[in-house]
Write a protein that holds these residues in place. Structure first.
Motif, PDB file in Angstrom:
ATOM      1  N   GLN A 189       0.825  -1.211   0.000  1.00  0.00           N
ATOM      2  CA  GLN A 189       0.000   0.000   0.000  1.00  0.00           C
ATOM      3  C   GLN A 189       0.857   1.258   0.000  1.00  0.00           C
ATOM      4  O   GLN A 189       0.470   2.295  -0.551  1.00  0.00           O
ATOM      5  N   LEU A 190       2.058   1.168   0.612  1.00  0.00           N
ATOM      6  CA  LEU A 190       2.953   2.316   0.616  1.00  0.00           C
ATOM      7  C   LEU A 190       3.563   2.509  -0.766  1.00  0.00           C
ATOM      8  O   LEU A 190       3.728   3.643  -1.232  1.00  0.00           O
ATOM      9  N   LEU A 191       3.904   1.413  -1.439  1.00  0.00           N
ATOM     10  CA  LEU A 191       4.430   1.515  -2.802  1.00  0.00           C
ATOM     11  C   LEU A 191       3.383   2.113  -3.740  1.00  0.00           C
ATOM     12  O   LEU A 191       3.704   2.890  -4.637  1.00  0.00           O
ATOM     13  N   ALA A 192       2.124   1.743  -3.515  1.00  0.00           N
ATOM     14  CA  ALA A 192       1.055   2.257  -4.367  1.00  0.00           C
ATOM     15  C   ALA A 192       0.898   3.765  -4.216  1.00  0.00           C
ATOM     16  O   ALA A 192       0.479   4.454  -5.153  1.00  0.00           O
ATOM     17  N   ALA A 193       1.245   4.281  -3.029  1.00  0.00           N
ATOM     18  CA  ALA A 193       1.112   5.722  -2.776  1.00  0.00           C
ATOM     19  C   ALA A 193       2.390   6.490  -3.067  1.00  0.00           C
ATOM     20  O   ALA A 193       2.421   7.710  -2.920  1.00  0.00           O
ATOM     21  N   SER A 194       3.452   5.794  -3.489  1.00  0.00           N
ATOM     22  CA  SER A 194       4.755   6.426  -3.685  1.00  0.00           C
ATOM     23  C   SER A 194       4.976   6.855  -5.132  1.00  0.00           C
ATOM     24  O   SER A 194       5.111   6.013  -6.020  1.00  0.00           O
ATOM     25  N   PRO A 195       5.043   8.161  -5.401  1.00  0.00           N
ATOM     26  CA  PRO A 195       5.362   8.610  -6.764  1.00  0.00           C
ATOM     27  C   PRO A 195       6.736   8.125  -7.205  1.00  0.00           C
ATOM     28  O   PRO A 195       6.954   7.847  -8.386  1.00  0.00           O
ATOM     29  N   GLY A 196       7.661   8.011  -6.267  1.00  0.00           N
ATOM     30  CA  GLY A 196       9.000   7.553  -6.616  1.00  0.00           C
ATOM     31  C   GLY A 196       8.989   6.150  -7.185  1.00  0.00           C
ATOM     32  O   GLY A 196       9.717   5.849  -8.139  1.00  0.00           O
ATOM     33  N   PHE A 197       8.176   5.287  -6.600  1.00  0.00           N
ATOM     34  CA  PHE A 197       8.090   3.909  -7.105  1.00  0.00           C
ATOM     35  C   PHE A 197       7.275   3.858  -8.393  1.00  0.00           C
ATOM     36  O   PHE A 197       7.691   3.263  -9.394  1.00  0.00           O
ATOM     37  N   GLN A 198       6.120   4.501  -8.388  1.00  0.00           N
ATOM     38  CA  GLN A 198       5.214   4.409  -9.532  1.00  0.00           C
ATOM     39  C   GLN A 198       5.744   5.144 -10.764  1.00  0.00           C
ATOM     40  O   GLN A 198       5.612   4.653 -11.893  1.00  0.00           O
ATOM     41  N   GLU A 199       6.355   6.318 -10.550  1.00  0.00           N
ATOM     42  CA  GLU A 199       6.759   7.157 -11.687  1.00  0.00           C
ATOM     43  C   GLU A 199       8.221   6.981 -12.095  1.00  0.00           C
ATOM     44  O   GLU A 199       8.585   7.299 -13.234  1.00  0.00           O
ATOM     45  N   VAL A 200       9.049   6.495 -11.161  1.00  0.00           N
ATOM     46  CA  VAL A 200      10.489   6.439 -11.425  1.00  0.00           C
ATOM     47  C   VAL A 200      11.008   5.010 -11.515  1.00  0.00           C
ATOM     48  O   VAL A 200      11.605   4.619 -12.519  1.00  0.00           O
ATOM     49  N   LEU A 201      10.788   4.216 -10.472  1.00  0.00           N
ATOM     50  CA  LEU A 201      11.362   2.874 -10.450  1.00  0.00           C
ATOM     51  C   LEU A 201      10.642   1.899 -11.370  1.00  0.00           C
ATOM     52  O   LEU A 201      11.286   1.113 -12.076  1.00  0.00           O
ATOM     53  N   CYS A 202       9.321   1.928 -11.376  1.00  0.00           N
ATOM     54  CA  CYS A 202       8.568   0.996 -12.226  1.00  0.00           C
ATOM     55  C   CYS A 202       8.934   1.123 -13.705  1.00  0.00           C
ATOM     56  O   CYS A 202       9.181   0.114 -14.367  1.00  0.00           O
ATOM     57  N   PRO A 203       8.977   2.333 -14.273  1.00  0.00           N
ATOM     58  CA  PRO A 203       9.360   2.450 -15.685  1.00  0.00           C
ATOM     59  C   PRO A 203      10.764   1.934 -15.980  1.00  0.00           C
ATOM     60  O   PRO A 203      11.059   1.557 -17.120  1.00  0.00           O
ATOM     61  N   LEU A 204      11.629   1.893 -14.963  1.00  0.00           N
ATOM     62  CA  LEU A 204      12.987   1.375 -15.151  1.00  0.00           C
ATOM     63  C   LEU A 204      13.050  -0.144 -14.999  1.00  0.00           C
ATOM     64  O   LEU A 204      14.110  -0.740 -15.182  1.00  0.00           O
ATOM     65  N   GLY A 205      11.916  -0.750 -14.638  1.00  0.00           N
ATOM     66  CA  GLY A 205      11.892  -2.198 -14.460  1.00  0.00           C
ATOM     67  C   GLY A 205      12.580  -2.662 -13.187  1.00  0.00           C
ATOM     68  O   GLY A 205      13.040  -3.810 -13.114  1.00  0.00           O
ATOM     69  N   ILE A 206      12.638  -1.813 -12.169  1.00  0.00           N
ATOM     70  CA  ILE A 206      13.346  -2.150 -10.940  1.00  0.00           C
ATOM     71  C   ILE A 206      12.546  -3.161 -10.120  1.00  0.00           C
ATOM     72  O   ILE A 206      11.351  -2.997  -9.891  1.00  0.00           O
ATOM     73  N   GLU A 207      13.223  -4.215  -9.671  1.00  0.00           N
ATOM     74  CA  GLU A 207      12.600  -5.275  -8.890  1.00  0.00           C
ATOM     75  C   GLU A 207      13.135  -5.346  -7.460  1.00  0.00           C
ATOM     76  O   GLU A 207      12.498  -5.943  -6.589  1.00  0.00           O
ATOM     77  N   ASP A 208      14.315  -4.788  -7.221  1.00  0.00           N
ATOM     78  CA  ASP A 208      14.915  -4.911  -5.896  1.00  0.00           C
ATOM     79  C   ASP A 208      15.888  -3.757  -5.690  1.00  0.00           C
ATOM     80  O   ASP A 208      16.163  -2.981  -6.616  1.00  0.00           O
ATOM     81  N   GLY A 209      16.430  -3.645  -4.482  1.00  0.00           N
ATOM     82  CA  GLY A 209      17.373  -2.588  -4.174  1.00  0.00           C
ATOM     83  C   GLY A 209      17.144  -2.040  -2.786  1.00  0.00           C
ATOM     84  O   GLY A 209      16.313  -2.556  -2.017  1.00  0.00           O
ATOM     85  N   VAL A 210      17.880  -0.986  -2.467  1.00  0.00           N
ATOM     86  CA  VAL A 210      17.813  -0.426  -1.120  1.00  0.00           C
ATOM     87  C   VAL A 210      17.965   1.090  -1.173  1.00  0.00           C
ATOM     88  O   VAL A 210      18.672   1.632  -2.027  1.00  0.00           O
ATOM     89  N   ALA A 211      17.266   1.762  -0.277  1.00  0.00           N
ATOM     90  CA  ALA A 211      17.452   3.195  -0.036  1.00  0.00           C
ATOM     91  C   ALA A 211      17.930   3.331   1.400  1.00  0.00           C
ATOM     92  O   ALA A 211      17.290   2.807   2.319  1.00  0.00           O
TER      93      ALA A 211
END
Length: 257
Positions: free
Chosen positions: A103-125
């Protein structure tokens, strides 16, 4: 497909990361060498190390391989993302993508607009903090494939946090006579001889915020806020924070918006 590194290989690579961070901290090499060494700890498709600018309230990328739009997001919008308050706790050892609630990923512009288009599946911040509790920057690492579990690199990245923080933190060293004179002049111009950070905390007091609220706005710990307030009261010879807030209002000091 690349073979997974052994624990021994990862630990050896971690030593190289620390050496690279130490060299970058001294200014002998660039921060890009830290990310290059990190690639031996964990393979990634994109990574960046960014420094936090508390006056401009934005990140500045020191080294990275993300596309321009992703870099711009990290620099100017990430600290407003709903995920950021979760990962910025000094006690957290980095926030791995697979651990973020859906639910947090669904509300995150960073995930939805940035990481998803890059095909990112894993990683760390990973938020980075100086020894005195100041928030100094961030490490971001992204991969297009999920990493195995258990993943020894996770613990190693956590152990390297102080090295990363030192690499992105503001450079320090003995000032020249010219710089020392300029600093003295600047101190004389600041109200009450307060430091820039103390002025920020003083401004927040005018809004009636608690230490925790101030800490969240300035990306420092509540304990550090308390220390700043003690210094402010001592320098201004005031009895309490209410008096400090009144003094700030009289000076026309207001918190940043």
């Amino acid at each position: 497909m690349a073979t997974e590194r052994s624990r021994a290989d990862i630990l050896d690579a971690a030593v190289h990361v620390r050496e690279a961070a130490r060299s970058a901290t001294s200014g002998a090499t660039g921060v890009d060498t830290v990310l290059a060494a990190l690639s031996e700890v964990m393979e990634y498709d994109h990574a960046s190390l960014a420094r936090w600018d508390p006056l401009r309230r934005r990140h500045t990328t020191l080294a990275g391989s993300y596309p321009d739009d992703a870099t711009a997001y990290i620099e100017t919008r990430l600290h407003h993302d709903p995920v950021f308050p979760v990962l910025r706790s000094p006690a957290r050892g980095g926030l791995w993508l697979r651990d973020v609630p859906r639910q947090l990923l669904a509300a995150s512009p960073g995930f939805q607009e940035v990481l998803c288009p890059l095909g990112i599946e894993d990683g760390v911040a990973q938020c980075l903090f100086a020894a005195d509790g100041r928030y100094v920057g961030m490490l971001n690492v992204s991969t297009r494939r999920q990493r195995r579990a258990p993943d020894p690199a996770r613990a190693v990245v956590t152990l390297l946090t102080e090295a990363f923080a030192a690499a992105v933190g503001p450079r320090t060293g003995p000032p020249s006579e010219e710089i020392a004179a300029a600093d003295t002049a600047a101190d004389a111009r600041r109200p009450g001889g307060l430091s820039p950070r103390e002025l920020q905390v003083l401004a927040e007091l005018t809004a009636g915020r608690t230490n925790r609220e101030i800490a969240e706005r300035l990306y420092i710990t509540p304990r550090t806020v308390g220390t700043h307030i003690e210094h402010i009261l001592a320098k201004l010879d005031l009895p309490n924070r209410a008096a400090a807030a009144a003094r700030a209002a009289a000076w026309g000091i207001e918190p940043s918006r």
